[in-house]
Design a protein around this motif. Structure first.
Motif, mmCIF file in Angstrom:
data_model
loop_
_atom_site.group_PDB
_atom_site.id
_atom_site.type_symbol
_atom_site.label_atom_id
_atom_site.label_comp_id
_atom_site.label_asym_id
_atom_site.label_seq_id
_atom_site.Cartn_x
_atom_site.Cartn_y
_atom_site.Cartn_z
ATOM 1 N N SER A 105 0.642 -13.435 -8.987
ATOM 2 C CA SER A 105 0.116 -13.025 -7.478
ATOM 3 C C SER A 105 -1.057 -12.429 -7.349
ATOM 4 N N VAL A 106 -2.180 -12.704 -6.641
ATOM 5 C CA VAL A 106 -3.524 -12.242 -6.656
ATOM 6 C C VAL A 106 -3.441 -11.198 -5.383
ATOM 7 N N LEU A 107 -2.361 -11.000 -4.996
ATOM 8 C CA LEU A 107 -2.102 -9.788 -3.859
ATOM 9 C C LEU A 107 -1.740 -8.562 -4.917
ATOM 10 N N VAL A 108 -2.605 -7.333 -4.185
ATOM 11 C CA VAL A 108 -2.426 -5.883 -4.922
ATOM 12 C C VAL A 108 -1.813 -5.117 -3.945
ATOM 13 N N PRO A 109 -0.508 -4.547 -4.448
ATOM 14 C CA PRO A 109 -0.057 -3.509 -3.489
ATOM 15 C C PRO A 109 -0.869 -2.349 -2.759
ATOM 16 N N PRO A 110 -0.740 -2.032 -1.598
ATOM 17 C CA PRO A 110 -1.534 -1.223 -1.012
ATOM 18 C C PRO A 110 -1.700 0.193 -1.043
ATOM 19 N N ASN A 111 -0.363 0.721 -1.817
ATOM 20 C CA ASN A 111 -0.211 2.147 -1.549
ATOM 21 C C ASN A 111 0.755 2.416 -3.134
ATOM 22 N N GLY A 143 3.376 3.987 -3.598
ATOM 23 C CA GLY A 143 5.052 3.625 -3.610
ATOM 24 C C GLY A 143 5.004 2.032 -3.897
ATOM 25 N N ALA A 144 4.283 1.288 -3.397
ATOM 26 C CA ALA A 144 4.360 -0.230 -3.542
ATOM 27 C C ALA A 144 3.902 -0.548 -4.903
ATOM 28 N N LEU A 145 2.822 0.194 -5.553
ATOM 29 C CA LEU A 145 2.396 -0.065 -6.855
ATOM 30 C C LEU A 145 3.506 0.320 -7.758
ATOM 31 N N LEU A 146 4.189 1.340 -7.760
ATOM 32 C CA LEU A 146 5.202 1.725 -8.594
ATOM 33 C C LEU A 146 6.298 0.780 -8.497
ATOM 34 N N CYS A 170 4.971 -5.230 -21.753
ATOM 35 C CA CYS A 170 4.299 -4.255 -21.268
ATOM 36 C C CYS A 170 4.602 -2.572 -21.186
ATOM 37 N N SER A 171 3.586 -1.722 -21.509
ATOM 38 C CA SER A 171 4.066 -0.265 -21.408
ATOM 39 C C SER A 171 4.164 -0.056 -19.785
ATOM 40 N N VAL A 172 4.645 1.342 -19.708
ATOM 41 C CA VAL A 172 4.712 1.239 -18.265
ATOM 42 C C VAL A 172 3.256 1.678 -17.534
ATOM 43 N N GLY A 173 2.377 2.233 -18.377
ATOM 44 C CA GLY A 173 0.945 2.307 -17.738
ATOM 45 C C GLY A 173 0.269 1.073 -17.627
ATOM 46 N N GLY A 174 0.835 -0.025 -18.665
ATOM 47 C CA GLY A 174 0.072 -1.207 -18.423
ATOM 48 C C GLY A 174 0.657 -2.019 -17.478
ATOM 49 N N ALA A 175 2.122 -1.695 -17.036
ATOM 50 C CA ALA A 175 2.654 -2.381 -15.745
ATOM 51 C C ALA A 175 1.973 -1.859 -14.520
ATOM 52 N N LEU A 176 1.728 -0.537 -14.305
ATOM 53 C CA LEU A 176 0.878 -0.100 -13.188
ATOM 54 C C LEU A 176 -0.485 -0.178 -13.076
ATOM 55 N N ASP A 177 -1.083 -0.663 -14.454
ATOM 56 C CA ASP A 177 -2.183 -1.278 -14.080
ATOM 57 C C ASP A 177 -2.418 -2.811 -13.717
ATOM 58 N N ALA A 189 -1.807 -2.930 -10.103
ATOM 59 C CA ALA A 189 -3.210 -2.598 -9.295
ATOM 60 C C ALA A 189 -4.146 -3.667 -9.342
ATOM 61 N N GLY A 190 -3.972 -4.683 -9.847
ATOM 62 C CA GLY A 190 -4.559 -5.866 -10.150
ATOM 63 C C GLY A 190 -5.096 -6.063 -11.310
ATOM 64 N N ARG A 191 -5.134 -5.453 -12.320
ATOM 65 C CA ARG A 191 -5.772 -5.939 -13.739
ATOM 66 C C ARG A 191 -5.440 -7.278 -14.023
ATOM 67 N N ASP A 192 -6.208 -8.345 -14.315
ATOM 68 C CA ASP A 192 -6.057 -9.537 -14.747
ATOM 69 C C ASP A 192 -5.336 -10.200 -13.570
ATOM 70 N N ARG A 193 -5.407 -10.017 -12.485
ATOM 71 C CA ARG A 193 -4.602 -10.720 -11.625
ATOM 72 C C ARG A 193 -5.647 -10.826 -10.015
ATOM 73 N N MET A 194 -6.647 -10.168 -10.348
ATOM 74 C CA MET A 194 -7.567 -10.303 -9.167
ATOM 75 C C MET A 194 -8.596 -11.617 -9.267
ATOM 76 N N VAL A 195 -8.826 -12.186 -8.182
ATOM 77 C CA VAL A 195 -9.871 -13.331 -8.190
ATOM 78 C C VAL A 195 -10.999 -13.149 -7.502
ATOM 79 N N ALA A 196 -11.948 -13.962 -7.728
ATOM 80 C CA ALA A 196 -13.473 -13.762 -7.173
ATOM 81 C C ALA A 196 -13.440 -14.011 -5.856
ATOM 82 N N ASP A 197 -12.622 -14.874 -5.366
ATOM 83 C CA ASP A 197 -12.796 -15.519 -3.981
ATOM 84 C C ASP A 197 -11.925 -14.809 -3.162
ATOM 85 N N ARG A 198 -11.260 -13.644 -3.250
ATOM 86 C CA ARG A 198 -10.782 -12.639 -2.492
ATOM 87 C C ARG A 198 -11.165 -11.330 -2.339
#
Length: 146
Positions: free
Chosen positions: A10-16, A18-21, A52-59, A62-71
């Motif tokens: 998904s290219v969507l990133v949770p906004p808060n 709690g949702a990130l966790l 992945c690690s717990v920190g890696g999952a949080l990252d 938060a969009g690491r390696d999932r964000m796209v340029a046109d969004r």
């Protein structure tokens, strides 16, 4: 999760926080736990079949390696939510407020607390997901107060 469903691509990133966790907990459940956060998520299939690690999952949440340029992404809001998620998780893992050593940046120290917890021998994906979900519930309860 505020309408954002877990999908490793998904290219969507949770906004808060709690949702990130919660997203990170679901991710750990799907991919498993790896007790390091480096050399992860590179190459084809990086999110669907790499543990992945717990920190890696949080990252990743938060969009690491999932964000796209046109969004458009509100990078400042995402960064703030990620910092808060690390703090909330570190406080949950430590059983209360985390003392920050003199001269240490708080977010980096929270990340260290999370990373060291992840490195505990025998740590399981189920334990990691449970810790993330408990911290998510704490964050959601705090959001309801304000």
């Amino acid at each position: 999760m505020n309408g954002i469903r877990y999908s490793p691509d998904s290219v969507l990133v949770p906004p808060n926080p709690g949702a990130l966790l919660e997203w990170a907990a679901t991710h750990i459940t799907h991919v498993g736990i790896y007790q390091s956060r480096y050399s992860l998520f590179s190459g084809p299939g990086r999110l669907t079949n790499r543990r992945c690690s717990v920190g890696g999952a949080l990252d990743v949440a938060a969009g690491r390696d999932r964000m796209v340029a046109d969004r458009p992404y509100d990078l400042e809001a995402i960064s703030t939510a990620l910092d808060d998620a690390y703090r909330i998780l570190a406080e949950h893992l430590e059983g209360g407020p985390v003392s920050i050593p003199l001269g240490r940046e708080p977010t980096e120290h929270h990340k260290t607390v999370v990373h060291l917890w992840t490195l505990t021998p025998g740590r399981t994906a189920q334990q990691a997901a449970a810790a993330l979900r408990t911290a998510a519930a704490v964050a959601a309860a705090a959001d309801r107060l304000f």
